[in-house]
Design a protein around this motif. Structure first.
Motif, PDB file in Angstrom:
ATOM      1  N   ARG A   1     -28.408  -3.389  35.081  1.00 58.00           N
ATOM      2  CA  ARG A   1     -29.138  -4.620  35.385  1.00 58.00           C
ATOM      3  C   ARG A   1     -28.855  -5.714  34.361  1.00 58.00           C
ATOM      4  O   ARG A   1     -28.811  -6.901  34.703  1.00 58.00           O
ATOM      5  CB  ARG A   1     -30.634  -4.319  35.449  1.00 58.00           C
ATOM      6  N   PHE A   2     -28.670  -5.320  33.104  1.00 55.19           N
ATOM      7  CA  PHE A   2     -28.391  -6.298  32.055  1.00 55.19           C
ATOM      8  C   PHE A   2     -27.093  -7.056  32.340  1.00 55.19           C
ATOM      9  O   PHE A   2     -27.035  -8.290  32.287  1.00 55.19           O
ATOM     10  CB  PHE A   2     -28.322  -5.581  30.701  1.00 55.19           C
ATOM     11  N   ALA A   3     -26.041  -6.330  32.649  1.00 55.38           N
ATOM     12  CA  ALA A   3     -24.746  -6.951  32.942  1.00 55.38           C
ATOM     13  C   ALA A   3     -24.824  -7.805  34.202  1.00 55.38           C
ATOM     14  O   ALA A   3     -24.260  -8.910  34.261  1.00 55.38           O
ATOM     15  CB  ALA A   3     -23.671  -5.874  33.093  1.00 55.38           C
TER      16      ALA A   3
ATOM     17  N   PHE B   1     -21.425 -14.896  32.596  1.00 54.19           N
ATOM     18  CA  PHE B   1     -20.704 -14.119  31.590  1.00 54.19           C
ATOM     19  C   PHE B   1     -20.401 -12.717  32.116  1.00 54.19           C
ATOM     20  O   PHE B   1     -21.114 -12.188  32.967  1.00 54.19           O
ATOM     21  CB  PHE B   1     -21.507 -14.010  30.285  1.00 54.19           C
ATOM     22  N   VAL B   2     -19.365 -12.135  31.533  1.00 51.76           N
ATOM     23  CA  VAL B   2     -18.943 -10.780  31.903  1.00 51.76           C
ATOM     24  C   VAL B   2     -18.868  -9.929  30.646  1.00 51.76           C
ATOM     25  O   VAL B   2     -18.277 -10.345  29.635  1.00 51.76           O
ATOM     26  CB  VAL B   2     -17.572 -10.791  32.609  1.00 51.76           C
TER      27      VAL B   2
ATOM     28  N   LEU C   1     -21.479 -11.272  21.655  1.00 48.80           N
ATOM     29  CA  LEU C   1     -21.466  -9.815  21.608  1.00 48.80           C
ATOM     30  C   LEU C   1     -22.698  -9.272  22.321  1.00 48.80           C
ATOM     31  O   LEU C   1     -23.768  -9.890  22.286  1.00 48.80           O
ATOM     32  CB  LEU C   1     -21.457  -9.315  20.153  1.00 48.80           C
ATOM     33  N   SER C   2     -22.533  -8.125  22.974  1.00 48.31           N
ATOM     34  CA  SER C   2     -23.670  -7.431  23.569  1.00 48.31           C
ATOM     35  C   SER C   2     -23.925  -6.164  22.749  1.00 48.31           C
ATOM     36  O   SER C   2     -22.977  -5.470  22.348  1.00 48.31           O
ATOM     37  CB  SER C   2     -23.381  -7.079  25.038  1.00 48.31           C
TER      38      SER C   2
ATOM     39  N   SER D   1     -17.816  -6.873  24.032  1.00 48.17           N
ATOM     40  CA  SER D   1     -17.439  -8.281  24.061  1.00 48.17           C
ATOM     41  C   SER D   1     -17.987  -8.941  25.321  1.00 48.17           C
ATOM     42  O   SER D   1     -17.933  -8.368  26.417  1.00 48.17           O
ATOM     43  CB  SER D   1     -15.911  -8.426  24.016  1.00 48.17           C
ATOM     44  N   ILE D   2     -18.532 -10.145  25.178  1.00 51.97           N
ATOM     45  CA  ILE D   2     -19.009 -10.941  26.318  1.00 51.97           C
ATOM     46  C   ILE D   2     -18.083 -12.143  26.457  1.00 51.97           C
ATOM     47  O   ILE D   2     -17.942 -12.937  25.512  1.00 51.97           O
ATOM     48  CB  ILE D   2     -20.462 -11.401  26.126  1.00 51.97           C
ATOM     49  N   ILE D   3     -17.459 -12.294  27.622  1.00 49.34           N
ATOM     50  CA  ILE D   3     -16.505 -13.382  27.840  1.00 49.34           C
ATOM     51  C   ILE D   3     -16.965 -14.256  28.989  1.00 49.34           C
ATOM     52  O   ILE D   3     -17.725 -13.823  29.867  1.00 49.34           O
ATOM     53  CB  ILE D   3     -15.089 -12.832  28.128  1.00 49.34           C
TER      54      ILE D   3
END
Length: 279
Positions: free
Chosen positions: A2-4, A13-14, A122-123, A132-134
């Motif tokens: 759910r967070f992603a 964001f991915v 960052l996650s 990594s969050i891009i």
């Protein structure tokens, strides 16, 4: 997760997972800075070198022996923490945002200088792992490397333009090939139609010629009787009309072979001739 899903729907964001081997913090930062997590050893070395050069500042944040701390952190399987985040933020002149099961960062680490560079995102998962969050629409690889002419995303845009051009060329070639195949099929169909028409025309001509030949054979037999009768009549009439003329030959040399149908005949005996004195 759910967070992603929430992070993607709300922020766009991915979360890009990195390997869980103790170097996850440096791998995630390497992915943000270099675009490749395998540069994590370089990121770690630069980070610890920066801490050593600024030992007077970082020494106050370290509770153990400074040299022992630095040597321990140089090992590739040693985890990083907030001290390394401060050093990395200052080293690459980019703020670091940490997201933990929320769409807003729970911690933001700033460097010494203000900057317009995109932050390193960052996650944080389960209290032990960083990813990594891009932003797929805003590439940030290259920011903070000290390259004044660098424009992040230029290489990607060039690759996209090249891919589009190749796709268009491939599409054009495919369309030309399809047109050629269609034209070839049309020509083949036309040739088949022409051959079929010529064949049927030839067969029809043969049938007409055969029928005409049969009709020509039947016409003399059916009209032979009237024709022969007419010819016989003409012959009879001709013989009848010319018979009086043929009784006496006109030429003298033909007369010797003719017998005259007279009531008398000539005899050579003188005694049979009448005497003139009797008259």
């Amino acid at each position: 997760m759910r967070f992603a899903r929430a992070l993607k729907e709300k922020k766009g964001f991915v979360i890009k997972a990195v390997q869980e081997d103790g170097a996850c913090l440096f791998r995630a930062v390497s992915d943000q800075v270099f675009g490749d997590e395998e540069m994590h050893a370089t990121v770690r070395q630069n980070c610890m070198d920066y801490i050593v050069k600024n030992a007077d500042f970082f020494r106050s944040y370290i509770t153990e022996d400074f040299d022992h701390y630095v040597n321990r952190k140089r090992r590739q399987n040693c985890h990083g923490n907030h001290i390394e985040m401060i050093a990395l933020s200052e080293l690459y002149n980019r703020p670091i945002e940490v997201y933990e099961y929320s769409i807003e960062p729970i911690n933001i680490v700033h460097g010494m200088y203000k900057t317009d560079n995109e932050p390193i995102r960052l996650s944080y998962h389960c209290g032990v792992h960083y990813n990594s969050i891009i932003d797929p629409w805003r590439p940030t690889a290259g920011h903070g490397l000290g390259l004044p002419d660098l424009q992040p995303g230029r290489a990607q845009e060039s690759l996209i333009r090249t891919a589009l051009r190749q796709s268009e060329e491939s599409h054009i070639e495919r369309a030309m090939l399809d047109d050629k195949i269609a034209a070839t099929d049309w020509e083949a169909t036309q040739d088949q139609l022409i051959q079929q028409v010529a064949r049927e025309s030839y067969l029809q001509w043969l049938c007409d010629s055969n029928q005409q030949h049969k009709d020509n054979k039947m016409m003399p037999s059916s009209s032979s009787s009237p024709t022969s009768a007419t010819t016989h009549e003409r012959t009879a009439n001709s013989n009848h009309g010319s018979s009086p003329r043929n009784l006496l030959p006109l030429r003298l040399d033909e007369r010797k072979d003719c017998e005259f149908a007279l009531p008398f005949n000539y005899e050579c005996d003188p005694s049979s001739k009448p005497s003139m004195s009797s008259y």
